[in-house]
Design an enzyme around this catalytic site. Structure first.
Site, short mmCIF file in Angstrom:
data_model
loop_
_atom_site.label_atom_id
_atom_site.label_comp_id
_atom_site.label_asym_id
_atom_site.label_seq_id
_atom_site.Cartn_x
_atom_site.Cartn_y
_atom_site.Cartn_z
N LYS A 191 0.82 -1.20 0.00
CA LYS A 191 0.00 0.00 0.00
C LYS A 191 0.87 1.27 0.00
CE LYS A 191 -4.15 -1.89 0.28
NZ LYS A 191 -3.86 -3.31 0.03
N THR A 192 0.26 2.39 -0.33
CA THR A 192 0.97 3.67 -0.35
C THR A 192 1.64 3.92 0.99
OG1 THR A 192 -0.64 4.54 -1.94
CG2 THR A 192 0.72 6.14 -0.78
#
Length: 373
Positions: A191-192
């Site tokens: 994920k970011t």
């Protein structure tokens, strides 16, 4: 040239001492369950997103399941969501015997088509579960308008949407997850904002919902060994919180690098007639968590990328309504034609802050070479 779809090693090597020190501080203190680093991280998430309350849990899936339970998305009640998403966006309702009602997606954004929601509402409907997918948020103005009109709860699946902000028709930008009754984030490594293992977060602006979430994550206890509810065993690991505290300091820089990579892809693939590039709609600040294209001969292209040592992923090869585990809902092929069509041509290319320009250009040249054969 070998281009991995994702790698955590480069980021770790860039900030090795910070990560090692953060992890060592947890081990040396020995406070592994809901330790100081978890409290610090929850506060940092509140500050960054503007949410009044942030509650760390063990995964994004747990965050969805707990929030859905608290909101009453269960016991035969209906919740409207999209079939083009990860399993957990719907299983969080089904796990507690709620009923999932699917609505087709917008072909440009891949998010739920908000204009199709209202026709699915009946007296048994209790909520809407929009998913902020890939690089942008769902149409939250329309969704909240419908929810208010029909007195429905809204659970934002912002697992992929950390850093995204929605303005819509409003005066100010609101962070993903902070517009509905509940929002959730995932800190899965890709994920970011990703950890070095599983992790999740529930956010809300409602004090009562926050209090319930804190209780539900520790088996439903109000205090140790005093149980008001049948809850869950789902706490954000202190080691993961320590890692995430380091990463959060650099999140804006990471988002800008992702944007640079996305622009590089778009510039170098814009003249390739065989692919369609992503488009962000509405007044919002997107984040390129994933860089998807719609590609002709997708399956052949994916094999060609693999032969040339380029990583890729397909989100998602089969919509949920066609999955075996959802057969009992009674949907069939053709019920959601846009989701089915997109699933046949979508492919995600490598994107993360540490990928180099040369690697991105190599991916683009390989794609163009495939179509020129």
């Amino acid at each position: 040239m070998k281009v991995p779809f994702y790698s955590s090693v480069r980021e770790y090597n860039n900030r090795k001492k910070e990560f090692d020190d953060a992890i060592q501080s947890v081990i040396s203190q020995g406070n592994f369950i809901l330790g100081k680093q978890v409290v610090d991280f929850e506060g940092a998430i509140e500050n960054y997103t503007g949410a009044k309350y942030a509650i760390g849990v063990a995964s994004g899936t747990d965050a969805l399941t707990i929030a859905a339970d608290i909101l009453g998305f269960k016991d035969g009640k209906e919740v409207i969501t999209s079939p083009f998403t990860f399993l957990a966006s719907a299983s969080c309702v089904l796990r507690n015997k709620g009923r999932v009602v699917f609505v087709d997606i917008d072909e440009e954004t891949f998010s739920i088509n908000a204009d199709l929601i209202e026709e699915k509402i009946n007296n048994n409907t209790v909520g809407i579960l929009p998913i902020h997918l890939f690089d942008q948020m769902a149409d939250m103005d329309r969704i909240m308008e419908i929810a208010k009109k029909h007195n429905l709860k809204v659970l934002e699946d912002a697992a992929e949407a950390f850093g995204m902000r929605w303005r819509g028709k409003g005066d100010t930008y609101k962070h993903s997850g902070t517009i509905g009754d509940f929002g959730i984030f995932s800190f899965f490594p890709t994920k970011t904002l990703g950890g070095y293992g599983d992790g999740g977060m529930i956010v809300t602006n409602d004090e009562n919902l926050a209090s319930l979430s804190k209780s539900y994550r520790v088996h439903g206890a109000s205090k140790k060994y005093h149980y008001d509810y049948i809850g869950y065993n789902s706490r954000l690991d202190t080691l993961q919180a320590a890692v995430l505290n380091v990463k959060l300091k650099y999140i804006d820089e990471a988002i800008k690098k992702r944007e640079h990579v996305a622009k590089l892809y778009m510039e170098n693939l814009k003249d390739c007639q065989h692919v369609r590039l992503p488009k962000i709609k509405h007044e919002q600040k997107g984040v390129y968590y994933v860089f998807n294209i719609l590609a002709e001969k997708r399956d052949e292209l994916s094999l060609y990328l693999k032969e040339n040592e380029i990583g890729y992923s397909i989100y998602y090869p089969m919509p949920l309504h066609l999955q075996k585990s959802f057969e009992h809902l009674g949907y069939k092929k053709g019920d959601f034609p846009v989701a089915e069509k997109v699933s046949q041509s979508i492919i995600a290319l490598p994107i993360y802050p540490e990928i180099t320009d040369d690697e991105v250009l190599y991916v683009c040249e390989t794609i163009k070479k495939f179509y020129s054969r």
